[in-house]
Motif scaffolding. Structure first.
Motif, PDB file in Angstrom:
ATOM      1  N   ARG A   1     -64.112  63.149  58.455  1.00 56.62           N
ATOM      2  CA  ARG A   1     -63.817  64.549  58.764  1.00 56.62           C
ATOM      3  C   ARG A   1     -62.363  64.719  59.226  1.00 56.62           C
ATOM      4  O   ARG A   1     -61.671  65.673  58.810  1.00 56.62           O
ATOM      5  CB  ARG A   1     -64.764  65.069  59.848  1.00 56.62           C
ATOM      6  CG  ARG A   1     -66.185  65.327  59.364  1.00 56.62           C
ATOM      7  CD  ARG A   1     -67.062  65.877  60.485  1.00 56.62           C
ATOM      8  NE  ARG A   1     -68.402  66.169  60.020  1.00 56.62           N
ATOM      9  CZ  ARG A   1     -68.767  67.316  59.438  1.00 56.62           C
ATOM     10  NH1 ARG A   1     -67.865  68.278  59.279  1.00 56.62           N
ATOM     11  NH2 ARG A   1     -69.998  67.507  59.038  1.00 56.62           N
TER      12      ARG A   1
ATOM     13  N   GLN B   1     -60.125  64.370  56.166  1.00 60.71           N
ATOM     14  CA  GLN B   1     -60.199  65.562  55.325  1.00 60.71           C
ATOM     15  C   GLN B   1     -59.406  66.718  55.927  1.00 60.71           C
ATOM     16  O   GLN B   1     -58.722  67.451  55.207  1.00 60.71           O
ATOM     17  CB  GLN B   1     -61.667  65.966  55.123  1.00 60.71           C
ATOM     18  CG  GLN B   1     -62.463  65.002  54.261  1.00 60.71           C
ATOM     19  CD  GLN B   1     -63.947  65.293  54.266  1.00 60.71           C
ATOM     20  OE1 GLN B   1     -64.489  65.752  55.273  1.00 60.71           O
ATOM     21  NE2 GLN B   1     -64.616  65.037  53.159  1.00 60.71           N
ATOM     22  N   GLN B   2     -59.501  66.865  57.233  1.00 60.11           N
ATOM     23  CA  GLN B   2     -58.774  67.952  57.904  1.00 60.11           C
ATOM     24  C   GLN B   2     -57.271  67.781  57.729  1.00 60.11           C
ATOM     25  O   GLN B   2     -56.559  68.732  57.397  1.00 60.11           O
ATOM     26  CB  GLN B   2     -59.137  67.965  59.394  1.00 60.11           C
ATOM     27  CG  GLN B   2     -58.469  69.086  60.198  1.00 60.11           C
ATOM     28  CD  GLN B   2     -58.998  70.450  59.843  1.00 60.11           C
ATOM     29  OE1 GLN B   2     -60.191  70.642  59.716  1.00 60.11           O
ATOM     30  NE2 GLN B   2     -58.106  71.411  59.673  1.00 60.11           N
TER      31      GLN B   2
ATOM     32  N   ARG C   1     -55.704  66.113  55.441  1.00 63.24           N
ATOM     33  CA  ARG C   1     -55.274  66.134  54.039  1.00 63.24           C
ATOM     34  C   ARG C   1     -55.492  67.472  53.354  1.00 63.24           C
ATOM     35  O   ARG C   1     -55.166  67.631  52.182  1.00 63.24           O
ATOM     36  CB  ARG C   1     -56.029  65.048  53.262  1.00 63.24           C
ATOM     37  CG  ARG C   1     -55.854  63.649  53.797  1.00 63.24           C
ATOM     38  CD  ARG C   1     -54.507  63.062  53.491  1.00 63.24           C
ATOM     39  NE  ARG C   1     -54.297  62.776  52.102  1.00 63.24           N
ATOM     40  CZ  ARG C   1     -53.443  61.872  51.630  1.00 63.24           C
ATOM     41  NH1 ARG C   1     -52.730  61.153  52.488  1.00 63.24           N
ATOM     42  NH2 ARG C   1     -53.283  61.683  50.350  1.00 63.24           N
TER      43      ARG C   1
ATOM     44  N   LEU D   1     -58.422  68.974  52.720  1.00 66.09           N
ATOM     45  CA  LEU D   1     -59.627  68.960  51.896  1.00 66.09           C
ATOM     46  C   LEU D   1     -60.730  69.738  52.603  1.00 66.09           C
ATOM     47  O   LEU D   1     -60.612  70.099  53.765  1.00 66.09           O
ATOM     48  CB  LEU D   1     -60.085  67.518  51.650  1.00 66.09           C
ATOM     49  CG  LEU D   1     -59.088  66.604  50.938  1.00 66.09           C
ATOM     50  CD1 LEU D   1     -59.519  65.156  51.059  1.00 66.09           C
ATOM     51  CD2 LEU D   1     -58.956  67.001  49.471  1.00 66.09           C
ATOM     52  N   SER D   2     -61.819  70.004  51.887  1.00 62.92           N
ATOM     53  CA  SER D   2     -62.982  70.614  52.513  1.00 62.92           C
ATOM     54  C   SER D   2     -63.565  69.627  53.519  1.00 62.92           C
ATOM     55  O   SER D   2     -63.823  68.465  53.187  1.00 62.92           O
ATOM     56  CB  SER D   2     -64.040  70.961  51.458  1.00 62.92           C
ATOM     57  OG  SER D   2     -63.536  71.930  50.547  1.00 62.92           O
ATOM     58  N   VAL D   3     -63.767  70.073  54.739  1.00 66.32           N
ATOM     59  CA  VAL D   3     -64.209  69.186  55.812  1.00 66.32           C
ATOM     60  C   VAL D   3     -65.733  69.200  55.882  1.00 66.32           C
ATOM     61  O   VAL D   3     -66.339  70.079  56.496  1.00 66.32           O
ATOM     62  CB  VAL D   3     -63.605  69.606  57.162  1.00 66.32           C
ATOM     63  CG1 VAL D   3     -64.039  68.648  58.265  1.00 66.32           C
ATOM     64  CG2 VAL D   3     -62.081  69.660  57.078  1.00 66.32           C
TER      65      VAL D   3
ATOM     66  N   VAL E   1     -67.915  61.672  51.387  1.00 65.77           N
ATOM     67  CA  VAL E   1     -66.898  61.161  50.466  1.00 65.77           C
ATOM     68  C   VAL E   1     -67.368  61.394  49.039  1.00 65.77           C
ATOM     69  O   VAL E   1     -68.187  60.649  48.504  1.00 65.77           O
ATOM     70  CB  VAL E   1     -66.623  59.659  50.708  1.00 65.77           C
ATOM     71  CG1 VAL E   1     -65.584  59.144  49.713  1.00 65.77           C
ATOM     72  CG2 VAL E   1     -66.149  59.430  52.136  1.00 65.77           C
TER      73      VAL E   1
ATOM     74  N   THR F   1     -62.311  63.413  47.892  1.00 60.76           N
ATOM     75  CA  THR F   1     -62.001  62.662  49.116  1.00 60.76           C
ATOM     76  C   THR F   1     -61.749  61.191  48.803  1.00 60.76           C
ATOM     77  O   THR F   1     -60.844  60.568  49.369  1.00 60.76           O
ATOM     78  CB  THR F   1     -63.142  62.807  50.136  1.00 60.76           C
ATOM     79  OG1 THR F   1     -63.286  64.182  50.491  1.00 60.76           O
ATOM     80  CG2 THR F   1     -62.860  62.003  51.393  1.00 60.76           C
TER      81      THR F   1
ATOM     82  N   LYS G   1     -54.503  74.129  51.109  1.00 59.38           N
ATOM     83  CA  LYS G   1     -55.514  73.152  50.725  1.00 59.38           C
ATOM     84  C   LYS G   1     -54.966  72.281  49.599  1.00 59.38           C
ATOM     85  O   LYS G   1     -54.091  72.699  48.840  1.00 59.38           O
ATOM     86  CB  LYS G   1     -56.811  73.832  50.256  1.00 59.38           C
ATOM     87  CG  LYS G   1     -57.583  74.557  51.356  1.00 59.38           C
ATOM     88  CD  LYS G   1     -58.183  73.581  52.359  1.00 59.38           C
ATOM     89  CE  LYS G   1     -58.948  74.299  53.456  1.00 59.38           C
ATOM     90  NZ  LYS G   1     -59.469  73.343  54.468  1.00 59.38           N
TER      91      LYS G   1
ATOM     92  N   TRP H   1     -57.073  70.980  47.244  1.00 58.75           N
ATOM     93  CA  TRP H   1     -58.115  70.931  46.225  1.00 58.75           C
ATOM     94  C   TRP H   1     -57.488  70.758  44.842  1.00 58.75           C
ATOM     95  O   TRP H   1     -56.397  71.278  44.561  1.00 58.75           O
ATOM     96  CB  TRP H   1     -58.927  72.224  46.242  1.00 58.75           C
ATOM     97  CG  TRP H   1     -59.679  72.472  47.512  1.00 58.75           C
ATOM     98  CD1 TRP H   1     -60.214  71.546  48.346  1.00 58.75           C
ATOM     99  CD2 TRP H   1     -59.966  73.760  48.095  1.00 58.75           C
ATOM    100  NE1 TRP H   1     -60.838  72.164  49.415  1.00 58.75           N
ATOM    101  CE2 TRP H   1     -60.699  73.511  49.289  1.00 58.75           C
ATOM    102  CE3 TRP H   1     -59.693  75.076  47.727  1.00 58.75           C
ATOM    103  CZ2 TRP H   1     -61.147  74.554  50.101  1.00 58.75           C
ATOM    104  CZ3 TRP H   1     -60.135  76.102  48.539  1.00 58.75           C
ATOM    105  CH2 TRP H   1     -60.860  75.845  49.720  1.00 58.75           C
TER     106      TRP H   1
END
Length: 373
Positions: free
Chosen positions: A47, A50-51, A53, A55-57, A61, A65, A305, A307
């Motif tokens: 988490r 992801q935060q 980078r 990404l969606s948290v 994985v 991710t 983001k 994504w």
């Protein structure tokens, strides 16, 4: 790949834990790779990763991710970097190379960690100016030159200003502009269901309304898929790149378990800590503010983001979440065709305002595109 989550075990989990440990996000003895377990500390570390980078948290994985973890392994200098059109190098080392070139004023494209033709061109230009062999390969000599200059040269990134200026300098009209509109979901992936209507149906209807209004203004508009299609993120971005679009807009309607989740949010490419798409951020803010001003929906802000749908497009790209179908107020609004027409009008206004010079830019919520004669 199978999604790794709390309770997963095996070598894949051990690999993820090893990367997290290398990045300083996970401590302790990693144990045997065959019996590695995806525990709460691993989920927390994921988490956090992801935060940071963009990404969606979700603590899991999946493909994005996992790819980001793999790219995080590399630091500039760990390997030779050169452009390979079949298998472009990806990694934090590429991102750092791009950042250094951009700081020095060389147009290396976005600092997205993907070594494409723009980055190669920027690298060759730097090598020529510095008296190195302009072979487009970042090896020891090029790294030394970059580090020597990097200690002395700081400041803004001229190419980012050029990107913003080029939008205005290309003219204020929409005639001849190419816009790629991406309806979220589609085909067997219906998204959230609201009564007898699906998220995919509503988003496709909205995309069609936007397509018609932009086409009437003289733009060429491509939808990434038809009503029954559901291409992957890679296929959607590849399609937009092939059309050589000037802008890319991905449309979604959200759903959440919280009864308080509602409102409009927009997203653009960026890490949140440096590299970002300047024009993408500007477009994301314009679209969101126009929608809020015209619909009165809750403002959830604009966010960077990484994504794939934003990162892999080679033009300014924005995802807009037009509201929450899981919230009773938003749902009633989004089910109203008049509201969807208002959103389409807001999008067209934002597209037009993106190309207007500052002195001609009207207040948010007031611009109406004149009808073509």
């Amino acid at each position: 790949m199978d999604v790794l989550r709390l309770g997963s075990t095996g070598p894949a989990v051990a690999e993820v834990q090893a990367v997290l440990s290398t990045l300083g996000l996970l401590g302790g003895d990693l144990g045997d790779t065959g019996t590695a377990s995806y525990d709460e500390s691993t989920e927390l570390a994921v988490r956090h990763f992801q935060q940071v980078r963009g990404l969606s948290v979700d603590g899991r994985v999946g493909e994005e991710t996992y790819r980001a973890l793999n790219e995080a392994r590399w630091s500039l200098g760990d390997r030779l970097l050169r452009y390979d059109p079949e298998h472009p190098a990806r990694g934090d080392d590429v991102g750092r190379l791009q950042e250094l070139l951009l700081e020095l004023g060389y147009d290396a494209g976005r600092a997205d960690g993907i070594l494409g033709p723009e980055t190669e061109a920027g690298l060759r230009a730097f090598q020529r100016d510095y008296g190195l062999t302009a072979d487009g390969t970042c090896g020891p000599a090029t790294l030394r030159a970059l580090k020597q200059l990097g200690r002395r040269v700081t400041g803004g990134r001229p190419q980012l200003l050029r990107q913003s200026a080029s939008m205005v300098e290309s003219g204020s009209h929409l005639i001849g502009r190419v816009i790629a509109v991406d309806p979220g979901h589609g085909g067997p992936d219906t998204g959230y269901t609201a009564g007898e209507t699906t998220e995919a149906d509503l988003v496709f209807d909205l995309a069609s309304r936007i397509e018609g209004r932009l086409a009437a203004a003289g733009a060429t508009v491509y939808l990434t898929h038809g009503r029954d299609g559901n291409p992957t993120a890679a296929e959607r971005t590849a399609f937009a790149n092939e059309t050589r679009a000037d802008l890319f807009l991905s449309l979604h309607m959200e759903a959440h378990g919280s009864a308080h989740a509602r409102g409009v949010a927009s997203y653009y490419y960026g890490t949140g800590s440096g590299a970002s798409s300047t024009v993408g951020e500007q477009f994301a803010n314009l679209v969101r503010r126009e929608m809020i001003a015209r619909t009165g929906m809750l403002d959830c802000g604009s966010h960077p983001k990484t994504w794939d749908i934003l990162r892999m497009t080679r033009m300014p790209a924005v995802r807009i979440d037009c509201g929450y179908l899981s919230h009773p107020v938003d749902r009633l609004l989004l089910l109203d065709a008049r509201l969807r027409s208002t959103i389409a009008q807001a999008v067209v206004a934002a597209v037009q305002r993106l190309f207007l010079p500052a002195e001609a830019d009207p207040p948010t919520g007031t611009f109406l595109l004149p009808a073509r004669s």
